[in-house]
Design a protein around this motif. Structure first.
Motif, short mmCIF file in Angstrom:
data_model
loop_
_atom_site.label_atom_id
_atom_site.label_comp_id
_atom_site.label_asym_id
_atom_site.label_seq_id
_atom_site.Cartn_x
_atom_site.Cartn_y
_atom_site.Cartn_z
N LEU A 158 0.87 -1.11 0.12
CA LEU A 158 -0.09 -0.01 0.02
C LEU A 158 1.08 1.20 -0.14
O LEU A 158 0.55 2.32 -0.79
N LEU A 159 2.07 1.30 0.86
CA LEU A 159 2.86 2.23 0.93
C LEU A 159 3.69 2.60 -0.42
O LEU A 159 3.56 3.77 -1.00
N ILE A 160 4.01 1.50 -1.06
CA ILE A 160 4.76 1.99 -2.29
C ILE A 160 3.81 2.21 -3.47
O ILE A 160 4.14 3.06 -4.14
N GLY A 161 2.75 1.83 -3.35
CA GLY A 161 1.66 2.30 -4.43
C GLY A 161 1.20 3.68 -4.19
O GLY A 161 1.28 4.53 -5.41
N LEU A 162 1.08 4.22 -2.95
CA LEU A 162 0.74 5.25 -2.74
C LEU A 162 1.95 6.39 -3.05
O LEU A 162 1.77 7.52 -3.72
N ILE A 163 3.18 5.98 -2.59
CA ILE A 163 4.43 6.80 -3.15
C ILE A 163 4.53 7.05 -4.63
O ILE A 163 4.71 8.08 -5.05
N ILE A 164 4.01 5.90 -5.28
CA ILE A 164 4.41 6.20 -6.73
C ILE A 164 3.23 6.84 -7.18
O ILE A 164 3.39 7.96 -8.22
N VAL A 165 2.09 6.74 -6.83
CA VAL A 165 0.79 7.51 -7.37
C VAL A 165 0.83 9.02 -7.21
O VAL A 165 0.75 9.83 -8.19
N PHE A 166 1.26 9.56 -5.91
CA PHE A 166 1.06 10.85 -5.37
C PHE A 166 2.49 11.46 -5.77
O PHE A 166 2.60 12.57 -5.63
N ASN A 167 3.41 10.89 -6.34
CA ASN A 167 4.58 11.37 -6.85
C ASN A 167 5.15 11.17 -8.09
O ASN A 167 6.38 11.16 -8.79
N PHE A 168 4.14 10.81 -9.01
CA PHE A 168 4.36 10.45 -10.31
C PHE A 168 4.75 11.89 -11.23
O PHE A 168 5.18 11.30 -12.18
N ASP A 169 4.57 12.91 -10.67
CA ASP A 169 4.93 14.12 -11.53
C ASP A 169 6.43 14.14 -11.67
O ASP A 169 7.02 14.67 -12.57
N PHE A 170 7.17 13.33 -10.74
CA PHE A 170 8.87 13.34 -10.86
C PHE A 170 9.21 12.28 -11.88
O PHE A 170 10.44 12.33 -12.18
N PHE A 171 8.25 11.55 -12.36
CA PHE A 171 8.79 10.38 -13.25
C PHE A 171 9.33 10.91 -14.57
O PHE A 171 10.38 10.38 -14.95
N SER A 172 8.73 12.24 -15.06
CA SER A 172 9.41 12.60 -16.43
C SER A 172 10.75 13.20 -16.34
O SER A 172 11.69 13.03 -17.06
#
Length: 447
Positions: A158-172
């Motif tokens: 759950l933690l990993i999923g939330l970290i990815i979803v709410f910080n996906f702006d940094f992916f680019s």
């Protein structure tokens, strides 16, 4: 003795493999990689360790298909070098737990320091408190640990999923850095890249340990290879995605360095303070699971003569108390020593990684001796090259795994001579054997 029923389907097997590979290391490694190197060196290290793991997947898949047994790594070691290999593997794995348990405790204490704004001494006391909880909780046995471990794994994903979803702006931003690095425009120092890559080997520990469960896989001819490759793709995708997000965030000015580096990303999530508490619970529960597995490994080794017989004893509550007590005392001693001598978490993790590199050496030899055709040479050479790269920078530190291997070998020789001596009474009638109940105790915990 009856055989274990084949109850693990492909879907269950993939779930088991993913849980075994993605553990609390993912909470520490992105920040630790950025502490060792810059953003270009960190992302290159993640890509390299993912790439060099590919030959190991093929080797583990083939060995698992040929020898689906709960003996697992110990069985592979015996295939590689003979009966003494079981002894050396036991010492190597135990030597890994010796530093792995304090390392996990320190990772938990780093998050506690961030959350409670503690001093270095306060963090050390938190690490000791964590190993104390490990010891006490394991006194209640397997049912309590299993329940806590499953709940912790659920919270972790759950933690990993939330970290990815709410910080996906940094992916680019992470993709841009990866592109610069691969095109040769990044700021990269080869020696630092090695340090990062060797540290990140921790992320992919566990493929060999999956061998303990392959005897229960349904339709192994079809499912064992699929199990390894599908789970590898899933695990690698999670690691690389989180690595891209972390280097992307770091490039925009966020400080993610250190074992608790991901705490900065957690604060972007609604209810971040609650999630920090959840991280502490996950780390504590996972540490308990590691301690459980380590104590059972030492207990089984004590019963079979690999370790002194005192470690093969149980308390009245059917708990391996001597093993748990020894682990607790050693963990507290190492944590205390690390505080006074300022030994970083990365140093302990690197020692564990180094030991597992040598464990992989036993696996490769077993593969080379049992495989045929071009695969025998192709994947063996590729794996040896990748392991040689990872081991090359340890220099004098390889004394530690070499010492453990030698200790296991001489323990085997001493036990054999004692057994074969005229008139000797064998104090370990099951010496050299790894029976079903012993191996069930030594199944690996998730990282």
């Amino acid at each position: 003795m009856t055989d274990l029923e084949k109850t693990i389907t492909l879907k269950r097997g993939i779930g088991l493999a993913v849980c075994m590979l993605i553990g609390t290391g993912i909470l520490a490694l992105p920040g630790l990689a950025l502490s060792v190197g810059n953003v270009h060196e960190a992302i290159l290290g993640w890509l390299l360790i993912t790439f060099v793991t590919i030959p190991r997947i093929q080797i583990c898949s083939r060995l698992g298909l040929k020898f689906p047994s709960i003996a697992g790594l110990a069985g592979y070691a015996e295939k590689a070098v003979g009966p003494w290999g079981r002894y050396s593997v036991s010492y190597l794995v135990s030597g890994s737990y010796l530093f792995g348990l304090p390392a996990i405790a320190f990772i938990g204490s780093e998050y506690a320091r961030q959350f409670f704004n503690l001093s270095e001494l306060g963090g050390t006391f938190c690490a000791i408190l964590l190993v104390s909880l490990m010891f006490i909780s394991n006194l209640f046995g397997i049912r309590a640990i299993t329940l806590v471990n499953y709940l912790a794994l659920t919270a972790l994903f759950l933690l990993i999923g939330l970290i990815i979803v709410f910080n996906f702006d940094f992916f680019s931003s992470g993709l841009r850095i990866a592109g610069e690095t691969l095109s040769g425009n990044g700021n990269v120092a080869p020696n630092i890249v090695w340090n990062v890559t060797a540290l990140l080997f921790w992320a992919y520990l566990g493929w060999e340990n999956l061998s303990f469960s392959l005897g229960e896989i349904k339709d192994p001819e079809r499912n064992v290879p699929r199990l390894y490759w599908i789970s590898f793709v899933l695990v690698a995708a999670v690691y690389v995605l989180l690595a891209l997000i972390s280097v992307g965030a770091s490039s925009t000015g966020f400080s993610l360095k250190g074992a608790a580096g991901l705490s900065s990303l957690v604060l972007f999530i609604p209810g971040g303070n609650f999630l920090m508490w959840l991280i502490l619970v996950v780390l504590a529960a996972n540490a308990c699971s590691w301690n459980f597995t380590a104590s059972r490994l030492i207990y089984a080794a004590g019963r079979t003569g690999v370790f002194p017989a005192v470690f093969g004893k149980l308390s009245k509550r059917n708990v391996p108390l001597p093993s748990l007590g020894a682990l607790y005392a050693l963990s507290v001693s190492i944590i205390t020593g690390c505080y006074f001598f300022k030994i970083p978490i990365t140093a302990m993790m690197m020692l564990v990684n180094q030991n597992f590199i040598f464990l992989c050496g036993f696996v490769i030899i077993a593969y080379w001796k049992t495989e045929t055709g071009w695969q025998k040479w192709g994947f063996s050479v590729l794996s040896l090259l990748s392991l040689s790269f990872l081991a090359s920078g340890f220099t004098w530190k390889i004394i530690y795994p070499v010492f453990l291997i030698g200790l296991g070998y001489f323990r085997f020789i001493a036990n054999r001579e004692e057994t074969l001596s005229p008139g000797a009474v064998n104090s370990h009638p099951r010496q050299g054997l790894v029976l079903l109940e012993d191996q069930e105790f030594s199944r690996p915990a998730e990282k």
